[in-house]
Design a protein around this motif. Structure first.
Motif, PDB file in Angstrom:
ATOM      1  N   SER A  89     -35.221   5.674 -26.068  1.00 38.55           N
ATOM      2  CA  SER A  89     -35.937   6.914 -25.771  1.00 38.55           C
ATOM      3  C   SER A  89     -37.443   6.743 -25.982  1.00 38.55           C
ATOM      4  CB  SER A  89     -35.430   8.038 -26.679  1.00 38.55           C
ATOM      5  OG  SER A  89     -36.267   9.183 -26.570  1.00 38.55           O
ATOM      6  N   PRO A  90     -38.252   7.327 -25.069  1.00 35.60           N
ATOM      7  CA  PRO A  90     -39.706   7.308 -25.259  1.00 35.60           C
ATOM      8  C   PRO A  90     -40.141   7.974 -26.557  1.00 35.60           C
ATOM      9  CG  PRO A  90     -39.177   7.897 -23.012  1.00 35.60           C
ATOM     10  CD  PRO A  90     -37.883   7.924 -23.775  1.00 35.60           C
ATOM     11  N   LYS A  91     -39.246   8.781 -27.147  1.00 35.32           N
ATOM     12  CA  LYS A  91     -39.573   9.448 -28.406  1.00 35.32           C
ATOM     13  C   LYS A  91     -39.182   8.613 -29.628  1.00 35.32           C
ATOM     14  CE  LYS A  91     -39.401  14.151 -26.628  1.00 35.32           C
ATOM     15  NZ  LYS A  91     -38.873  15.518 -26.810  1.00 35.32           N
ATOM     16  N   ALA A  92     -38.522   7.480 -29.384  1.00 38.11           N
ATOM     17  CA  ALA A  92     -38.156   6.598 -30.491  1.00 38.11           C
ATOM     18  C   ALA A  92     -39.424   5.986 -31.083  1.00 38.11           C
ATOM     19  CB  ALA A  92     -37.215   5.499 -30.004  1.00 38.11           C
ATOM     20  N   PRO A  93     -39.492   5.845 -32.413  1.00 40.56           N
ATOM     21  CA  PRO A  93     -40.719   5.317 -33.043  1.00 40.56           C
ATOM     22  C   PRO A  93     -41.085   3.913 -32.552  1.00 40.56           C
ATOM     23  CG  PRO A  93     -38.876   5.383 -34.605  1.00 40.56           C
ATOM     24  CD  PRO A  93     -38.448   6.159 -33.398  1.00 40.56           C
ATOM     25  N   GLU A  94     -40.109   3.141 -32.102  1.00 37.57           N
ATOM     26  CA  GLU A  94     -40.396   1.771 -31.655  1.00 37.57           C
ATOM     27  C   GLU A  94     -40.975   1.733 -30.235  1.00 37.57           C
ATOM     28  OE1 GLU A  94     -36.957   1.827 -34.492  1.00 37.57           O
ATOM     29  OE2 GLU A  94     -37.358   2.794 -32.551  1.00 37.57           O
ATOM     30  N   TYR A  95     -40.777   2.791 -29.461  1.00 39.65           N
ATOM     31  CA  TYR A  95     -41.113   2.767 -28.037  1.00 39.65           C
ATOM     32  C   TYR A  95     -42.609   2.538 -27.793  1.00 39.65           C
ATOM     33  CZ  TYR A  95     -41.013   4.101 -23.107  1.00 39.65           C
ATOM     34  OH  TYR A  95     -41.121   4.102 -21.739  1.00 39.65           O
ATOM     35  N   VAL A  96     -43.447   3.334 -28.429  1.00 41.53           N
ATOM     36  CA  VAL A  96     -44.895   3.227 -28.204  1.00 41.53           C
ATOM     37  C   VAL A  96     -45.412   1.861 -28.633  1.00 41.53           C
ATOM     38  CG1 VAL A  96     -47.157   4.137 -28.852  1.00 41.53           C
ATOM     39  CG2 VAL A  96     -45.256   5.710 -28.391  1.00 41.53           C
ATOM     40  N   SER A  97     -44.904   1.360 -29.765  1.00 45.25           N
ATOM     41  CA  SER A  97     -45.334   0.050 -30.245  1.00 45.25           C
ATOM     42  C   SER A  97     -44.935  -1.053 -29.267  1.00 45.25           C
ATOM     43  CB  SER A  97     -44.726  -0.227 -31.629  1.00 45.25           C
ATOM     44  OG  SER A  97     -45.161  -1.486 -32.117  1.00 45.25           O
ATOM     45  N   LEU A  98     -43.705  -0.986 -28.751  1.00 44.23           N
ATOM     46  CA  LEU A  98     -43.253  -1.983 -27.782  1.00 44.23           C
ATOM     47  C   LEU A  98     -44.066  -1.912 -26.495  1.00 44.23           C
ATOM     48  CD1 LEU A  98     -39.390  -1.629 -28.289  1.00 44.23           C
ATOM     49  CD2 LEU A  98     -40.741  -3.683 -28.745  1.00 44.23           C
ATOM     50  N   ARG A  99     -44.452  -0.726 -26.106  1.00 44.32           N
ATOM     51  CA  ARG A  99     -45.259  -0.579 -24.900  1.00 44.32           C
ATOM     52  C   ARG A  99     -46.675  -1.108 -25.133  1.00 44.32           C
ATOM     53  NH1 ARG A  99     -45.914   5.405 -22.879  1.00 44.32           N
ATOM     54  NH2 ARG A  99     -47.273   5.455 -24.713  1.00 44.32           N
ATOM     55  N   SER A 100     -47.256  -0.791 -26.269  1.00 46.01           N
ATOM     56  CA  SER A 100     -48.630  -1.224 -26.537  1.00 46.01           C
ATOM     57  C   SER A 100     -48.730  -2.740 -26.704  1.00 46.01           C
ATOM     58  CB  SER A 100     -49.166  -0.534 -27.803  1.00 46.01           C
ATOM     59  OG  SER A 100     -48.472  -0.973 -28.952  1.00 46.01           O
ATOM     60  N   ARG A 101     -47.623  -3.369 -27.105  1.00 45.91           N
ATOM     61  CA  ARG A 101     -47.625  -4.828 -27.273  1.00 45.91           C
ATOM     62  C   ARG A 101     -47.014  -5.555 -26.075  1.00 45.91           C
ATOM     63  NH1 ARG A 101     -46.412  -5.691 -33.790  1.00 45.91           N
ATOM     64  NH2 ARG A 101     -47.990  -4.187 -34.484  1.00 45.91           N
ATOM     65  N   HIS A 102     -46.803  -4.818 -24.992  1.00 43.67           N
ATOM     66  CA  HIS A 102     -46.416  -5.395 -23.711  1.00 43.67           C
ATOM     67  C   HIS A 102     -45.026  -6.025 -23.712  1.00 43.67           C
ATOM     68  CE1 HIS A 102     -50.574  -4.567 -23.098  1.00 43.67           C
ATOM     69  NE2 HIS A 102     -50.969  -5.538 -23.882  1.00 43.67           N
ATOM     70  N   PHE A 103     -44.091  -5.337 -24.347  1.00 45.54           N
ATOM     71  CA  PHE A 103     -42.679  -5.697 -24.207  1.00 45.54           C
ATOM     72  C   PHE A 103     -42.035  -4.881 -23.083  1.00 45.54           C
ATOM     73  CE2 PHE A 103     -43.596  -7.039 -28.516  1.00 45.54           C
ATOM     74  CZ  PHE A 103     -42.882  -8.218 -28.648  1.00 45.54           C
ATOM     75  N   ILE A 104     -42.609  -3.723 -22.838  1.00 47.14           N
ATOM     76  CA  ILE A 104     -42.131  -2.866 -21.755  1.00 47.14           C
ATOM     77  C   ILE A 104     -43.333  -2.263 -21.037  1.00 47.14           C
ATOM     78  CG2 ILE A 104     -39.934  -2.270 -22.857  1.00 47.14           C
ATOM     79  CD1 ILE A 104     -41.177   0.354 -23.788  1.00 47.14           C
ATOM     80  N   ALA A 105     -43.103  -1.814 -19.817  1.00 48.62           N
ATOM     81  CA  ALA A 105     -44.140  -1.114 -19.050  1.00 48.62           C
ATOM     82  C   ALA A 105     -43.512   0.113 -18.405  1.00 48.62           C
ATOM     83  CB  ALA A 105     -44.716  -2.034 -17.985  1.00 48.62           C
TER      84      ALA A 105
END
Length: 479
Positions: free
Chosen positions: A62-78
């Motif tokens: 979920s985009p609301k999961a605490p890990e989501y934003v971090s994974l996006r900012s570190r380029h694991f997901i787009a």
């Protein structure tokens, strides 16, 4: 036309909205329990639980999961908020590999194979002091200087090795003078530094004055306390420890404390004494120690010293030493273990520290090149050690060859191509790959059967065995 997006772009997704994101390349490796380290091509990392990884891979995170934003900012997901993510990832990968474009910075001059020590683990098959046939000639030295100055790298280091390089001191002086003179004549002069790898046993005050005048760094050997050092590094008179520590003190007094460093080598005799070895380095006022195993070359093979301990024994030695170094720092004593320090630097900084044994592609030829006493040119120090054993697989040519011929031949290009850890079996599945590397010379030299040597010189299980310190370094970081 407005350059701002509409309000709907910033609206939060409904709780029941299906996640919509694209996975960028990443790997994961189990640390302990439910903890996994997840890395991408640029060396960015996250510590995640198994359930989070499963949700991520299944596109259920979920985009609301605490890990989501971090994974996006570190380029694991787009996702629709980060369409430039792949471009930023590519930029970071390019930055981490910038060293490759600089080309060869370390140029090793083997001035002689002569040495008055008789170390049973010697990697270079040293010769006795009176065998001047094993000295580099002035002609070969001049040709080597021309090749070194031909490197595109604007900051080169010339390292004098042996044997004992100070047994050919006159040639050392010649190389320093000529390389300085010819460099000044270049349209764009390079920054040149010098270092001498010496046991310090034969170094005189005159030699140290020369080093001071030309800002030559000293790299020496210290295997531990007196009894251990003398056993590992015997010489006539049995005083190698005394000569080493007194030489370190004299060199520091004349050159400066930061101009002298020391390395140790782990023998079977060293295994019970890792704390005593570290204490000796502290006693000598050295800022750190590089705990390193034997290499499969030279007398280390002939005397069977390389077989005196196995990987498990080495890893226990390393783990105990690293635990002790960490404890020292917790007690306020500033002291480093340089292998762990290199790993941590690779993990937490964008630049690569340039340790050639942990680079991908490997540092063979690009990180260092060796001009041997006889005029042969090798892809690395280990390559010339292998040649002393009769195997010239990684010989690049002769100092009489052109720079272009040496660095465009099949020997060099094949070794370089096969050293990309990202495309090597086993390595390409490992989360530590962005920080690791595979030395093709080591794997070739460590092969024990003709069948193994008929294959590739790329990654092999031995590196993974000896690189388990990655896990030792990670444990205190994520706990």
């Amino acid at each position: 036309m407005s350059g701002f997006r509409g309000v709907e772009y910033y609206a939060e997704l409904a709780d029941d909205a299906a996640p919509s994101y694209k996975l960028l390349p990443f790997r994961f490796t189990k640390l302990d329990g439910d903890h996994y380290v997840v890395t991408n091509m640029a060396g960015e990392y996250e510590i995640l639980g198994r359930s989070v990884i499963e949700e991520l891979v299944d596109h259920r995170l979920s985009p609301k999961a605490p890990e989501y934003v971090s994974l996006r900012s570190r380029h694991f997901i787009a996702d629709h908020h980060s369409r430039l993510g792949p471009d930023f990832l590519a930029l970071k990968v390019r930055t981490r590999n910038e060293r490759v474009s600089h080309w060869t910075g370390l140029h090793i001059f083997v001035l002689t194979l002569r040495c008055e020590h008789a170390c049973p683990y010697c990697q270079v098959s040293r010769q006795s002091e009176n065998k001047t046939a094993y000295d580099m000639s002035e002609q070969n030295a001049d040709k080597s200087i021309v090749l070194a100055l031909s490197s595109p790298n604007q900051a080169i280091k010339i390292e004098f090795q042996g044997g004992e390089p100070f047994l050919n001191f006159e040639l050392m002086k010649h190389v320093v003078a000529k390389s300085t003179e010819w460099n000044a004549q270049l349209p764009n002069p390079k920054s040149i530094s010098f270092v001498a790898a010496t046991n310090l046993a034969v170094v005189t005050d005159e030699m140290l004055e020369f080093c001071k005048e030309h800002d030559i760094f000293i790299s020496t050997s210290l295997d531990g306390p007196e009894g251990l050092h003398n056993k590992n590094r015997p010489r006539p008179g049995g005083d190698s420890y005394f000569r080493a520590v007194s030489g370190i003190q004299r060199a520091r007094q004349m050159l400066g404390r930061d101009r002298v460093s020391a390395l140790m080598t782990t023998t079977a005799s060293s295994l019970p004494f890792v704390r005593e070895i570290i204490d000796e380095y502290l006693r000598q006022g050295l800022p750190g120690v590089f705990l390193r195993p034997l290499s499969p070359y030279g007398f280390a093979v002939k005397t069977k010293a390389i077989r005196a301990y196995n990987a498990s024994q080495w890893l226990k030695f390393y783990d105990d030493g690293l635990d002790y170094v960490i404890d020292l720092n917790r007690r306020g004593i500033d002291f480093r273990e340089y292998y762990a320090s290199t790993i941590v630097t690779k993990m937490f900084k964008d630049e690569d520290p340039g340790y050639v044994d942990l680079t991908s592609p490997a540092g063979v030829g690009t990180g260092a090149v060796v001009y041997n006493y006889d005029g042969s040119v090798y892809a690395s120090d280990e390559a010339r050690m292998l040649a002393e054993m009769g195997d010239e697989t990684f010989k690049l040519g002769s100092v009489s060859d052109s720079f272009e011929k040496i660095f465009t031949n099949d020997t060099f290009l094949t070794a370089l191509d096969e050293s990309f850890a990202y495309s090597s079996p086993m390595c390409n599945d490992c989360a530590f790959e962005p920080w690791c590397g595979a030395d093709p010379v080591f794997h070739w030299g460590n092969s024990t059967t003709s069948a193994a040597r008929s294959g590739t010189a790329s990654s092999a299980p031995e590196t993974c065995i000896y690189s388990e310190p990655w896990l030792a370094v990670w444990s205190p970081i994520h706990s």
